[in-house]
Motif scaffolding. Structure first.
Motif, PDB file in Angstrom:
ATOM      1  N   SER A 105      -2.198  -5.098 -10.035  1.00 36.91           N
ATOM      2  CA  SER A 105      -1.105  -4.772 -10.823  1.00 36.91           C
ATOM      3  C   SER A 105       0.108  -5.507 -10.925  1.00 36.91           C
ATOM      4  N   ASP A 106       0.795  -5.678 -11.942  1.00 40.21           N
ATOM      5  CA  ASP A 106       2.125  -6.596 -11.923  1.00 40.21           C
ATOM      6  C   ASP A 106       3.072  -5.912 -12.206  1.00 40.21           C
ATOM      7  N   ALA A 107       3.014  -4.783 -11.739  1.00 39.53           N
ATOM      8  CA  ALA A 107       4.472  -3.441 -11.689  1.00 39.53           C
ATOM      9  C   ALA A 107       5.589  -4.247 -10.918  1.00 39.53           C
ATOM     10  N   ALA A 108       6.542  -4.058 -11.133  1.00 40.32           N
ATOM     11  CA  ALA A 108       7.838  -4.442 -10.223  1.00 40.32           C
ATOM     12  C   ALA A 108       8.810  -3.354 -10.465  1.00 40.32           C
ATOM     13  N   TYR A 109       9.943  -3.255  -9.606  1.00 39.40           N
ATOM     14  CA  TYR A 109      10.807  -2.250  -9.791  1.00 39.40           C
ATOM     15  C   TYR A 109      12.052  -2.946  -9.140  1.00 39.40           C
ATOM     16  N   THR A 110      13.172  -2.383  -9.786  1.00 38.21           N
ATOM     17  CA  THR A 110      14.589  -3.083  -9.091  1.00 38.21           C
ATOM     18  C   THR A 110      15.417  -1.787  -8.992  1.00 38.21           C
ATOM     19  N   THR A 111      16.341  -2.134  -8.038  1.00 40.53           N
ATOM     20  CA  THR A 111      17.579  -1.252  -7.862  1.00 40.53           C
ATOM     21  C   THR A 111      18.888  -1.946  -7.358  1.00 40.53           C
ATOM     22  N   GLU A 112      20.115  -1.171  -7.424  1.00 42.71           N
ATOM     23  CA  GLU A 112      21.230  -1.636  -6.882  1.00 42.71           C
ATOM     24  C   GLU A 112      21.440  -0.857  -5.497  1.00 42.71           C
ATOM     25  N   ALA A 123      15.097  -9.533   4.362  1.00 46.48           N
ATOM     26  CA  ALA A 123      14.787  -9.992   5.546  1.00 46.48           C
ATOM     27  C   ALA A 123      13.477  -9.196   6.143  1.00 46.48           C
ATOM     28  N   LEU A 124      13.107  -8.329   5.694  1.00 46.89           N
ATOM     29  CA  LEU A 124      11.920  -7.542   6.299  1.00 46.89           C
ATOM     30  C   LEU A 124      10.739  -8.461   6.505  1.00 46.89           C
ATOM     31  N   ALA A 125       9.916  -8.485   7.425  1.00 41.95           N
ATOM     32  CA  ALA A 125       8.713  -9.350   7.385  1.00 41.95           C
ATOM     33  C   ALA A 125       7.669  -8.606   6.981  1.00 41.95           C
ATOM     34  N   GLU A 126       7.772  -7.236   6.901  1.00 41.55           N
ATOM     35  CA  GLU A 126       6.775  -6.572   6.029  1.00 41.55           C
ATOM     36  C   GLU A 126       7.484  -5.479   5.212  1.00 41.55           C
ATOM     37  N   PRO A 127       7.087  -5.271   4.155  1.00 51.06           N
ATOM     38  CA  PRO A 127       6.109  -5.923   3.196  1.00 51.06           C
ATOM     39  C   PRO A 127       6.686  -7.161   2.481  1.00 51.06           C
ATOM     40  N   GLU A 128       5.632  -8.069   2.045  1.00 54.66           N
ATOM     41  CA  GLU A 128       5.917  -9.132   1.168  1.00 54.66           C
ATOM     42  C   GLU A 128       6.384  -8.493  -0.133  1.00 54.66           C
ATOM     43  N   GLY A 129       7.218  -9.245  -0.853  1.00 57.72           N
ATOM     44  CA  GLY A 129       7.365  -8.692  -2.419  1.00 57.72           C
ATOM     45  C   GLY A 129       8.669  -8.234  -2.529  1.00 57.72           C
ATOM     46  N   ILE A 130       9.671  -8.388  -1.749  1.00 60.59           N
ATOM     47  CA  ILE A 130      10.981  -7.885  -1.731  1.00 60.59           C
ATOM     48  C   ILE A 130      12.060  -9.008  -2.079  1.00 60.59           C
ATOM     49  N   THR A 131      12.754  -9.113  -2.940  1.00 59.00           N
ATOM     50  CA  THR A 131      13.521 -10.095  -3.436  1.00 59.00           C
ATOM     51  C   THR A 131      15.095  -9.837  -3.577  1.00 59.00           C
ATOM     52  N   HIS A 132      16.094 -10.317  -2.829  1.00 55.54           N
ATOM     53  CA  HIS A 132      17.396 -10.032  -3.055  1.00 55.54           C
ATOM     54  C   HIS A 132      17.726 -10.759  -4.243  1.00 55.54           C
ATOM     55  N   LEU A 133      18.263 -10.186  -5.263  1.00 54.45           N
ATOM     56  CA  LEU A 133      18.692 -10.947  -6.704  1.00 54.45           C
ATOM     57  C   LEU A 133      20.118 -11.320  -6.643  1.00 54.45           C
ATOM     58  N   GLY A 134      20.779 -10.822  -5.712  1.00 50.94           N
ATOM     59  CA  GLY A 134      22.382 -11.039  -5.828  1.00 50.94           C
ATOM     60  C   GLY A 134      23.197  -9.782  -6.025  1.00 50.94           C
ATOM     61  N   ASN A 135      24.327  -9.788  -5.677  1.00 52.82           N
ATOM     62  CA  ASN A 135      25.215  -8.721  -5.750  1.00 52.82           C
ATOM     63  C   ASN A 135      24.672  -7.185  -5.552  1.00 52.82           C
ATOM     64  N   GLY A 136      23.734  -7.214  -4.386  1.00 53.36           N
ATOM     65  CA  GLY A 136      23.152  -5.820  -4.192  1.00 53.36           C
ATOM     66  C   GLY A 136      21.774  -5.544  -5.022  1.00 53.36           C
ATOM     67  N   ARG A 137      21.445  -6.293  -5.916  1.00 56.79           N
ATOM     68  CA  ARG A 137      20.138  -5.990  -6.810  1.00 56.79           C
ATOM     69  C   ARG A 137      19.099  -6.639  -6.037  1.00 56.79           C
ATOM     70  N   TYR A 172      18.563   5.449  -3.261  1.00 57.84           N
ATOM     71  CA  TYR A 172      18.649   4.669  -4.377  1.00 57.84           C
ATOM     72  C   TYR A 172      17.401   5.081  -5.432  1.00 57.84           C
ATOM     73  N   ARG A 173      17.943   4.719  -6.792  1.00 52.13           N
ATOM     74  CA  ARG A 173      16.679   4.984  -7.912  1.00 52.13           C
ATOM     75  C   ARG A 173      16.037   3.816  -8.151  1.00 52.13           C
ATOM     76  N   LEU A 174      14.676   3.799  -8.169  1.00 52.90           N
ATOM     77  CA  LEU A 174      14.057   2.342  -8.411  1.00 52.90           C
ATOM     78  C   LEU A 174      13.739   2.593  -9.838  1.00 52.90           C
ATOM     79  N   ILE A 175      13.921   1.557 -10.515  1.00 48.39           N
ATOM     80  CA  ILE A 175      13.501   1.425 -12.125  1.00 48.39           C
ATOM     81  C   ILE A 175      12.485   0.525 -12.046  1.00 48.39           C
ATOM     82  N   ARG A 176      11.475   0.948 -13.035  1.00 51.21           N
ATOM     83  CA  ARG A 176      10.334   0.251 -13.203  1.00 51.21           C
ATOM     84  C   ARG A 176      10.646  -0.709 -14.349  1.00 51.21           C
ATOM     85  N   GLU A 177      10.408  -2.055 -14.173  1.00 55.01           N
ATOM     86  CA  GLU A 177      10.427  -2.976 -14.981  1.00 55.01           C
ATOM     87  C   GLU A 177       9.066  -3.071 -15.707  1.00 55.01           C
TER      88      GLU A 177
END
Length: 191
Positions: A105-112, A123-137, A172-177
């Motif tokens: 799956s190439d699903a992704a989610y964002t939230t603020e 900074a979590l070691a697990e799971p992989e796949g969490i990225t801070h995009l800046g400004n709390g996003r 916080y609500r997750l928005i599916r991209e």
């Protein structure tokens, strides 16, 4: 097998879990399993009755251990209470993570979230796949969301059945991209 209340059945279904029964001469064991596509599922806990008429609950409380469960409660008055105890302790995010990765799956989610929460999540070691995009996003891959769904709510960082990440008492609500899979420039056509 004993009948469980409908709210518990709904919760199991939403979490990709189901119950299965094994009967031996000594007792009836009810397993809580992840729906991994195989007939028996992947067991993440089980409940057994005592001779006194109460129930014991065992859960996979330490991830990475294959089919190993720890007793998490005893003396429970109903099978529902015992299954809920399993749900309160079972950690199967690694199983859901692997299933989601295997599905490709190439699903992704964002939230603020609050800035400190965004930094902590990234900074979590697990799971992989969490990225801070800046400004709390924050962006989560599908496997990362699956992992967080398989954590007990009591740990304070969990994705619930309504696609909300619950973190340190906040929600916080997750928005599916949506992903575009067509050509990058459809007006140009193919070669």
């Amino acid at each position: 097998m004993a009948v469980i209340e409908s709210s518990l059945a709904t919760m199991l279904k939403q979490r990709r879990l189901f119950l299965t029964r094994e009967r031996s001469d000594a007792a009836e064991i009810v397993y809580v399993c992840v729906d991994d596509g195989l007939p028996g599922g992947y067991p993440v806990g089980y409940v057994i009755p005592s001779r006194a008429g109460t129930w014991f609950a065992y859960a996979r409380a330490r991830p990475g251990r294959v089919f190993a469960c720890d007793q998490v409660d005893a003396g429970l008055l109903s099978i529902d209470a015992a299954v809920r105890a399993v749900l309160d302790h079972a950690r199967y995010g690694d199983v859901l993570y692997a299933l989601e990765q295997g599905a490709g799956s190439d699903a992704a989610y964002t939230t603020e979230v609050r800035q400190d929460h965004a930094v902590w999540l990234a900074a979590l070691a697990e799971p992989e796949g969490i990225t801070h995009l800046g400004n709390g996003r924050v962006r989560f891959t599908g496997p990362a969301v699956a992992y967080l769904r398989g954590l007990p709510e009591r740990l304070g960082c969990h994705v619930d059945d309504e696609d909300r990440i619950r973190l340190a008492g906040e929600s916080y609500r997750l928005i599916r991209e949506t992903r575009h899979t067509g050509p990058a420039h459809p007006e140009r056509g193919i070669g």
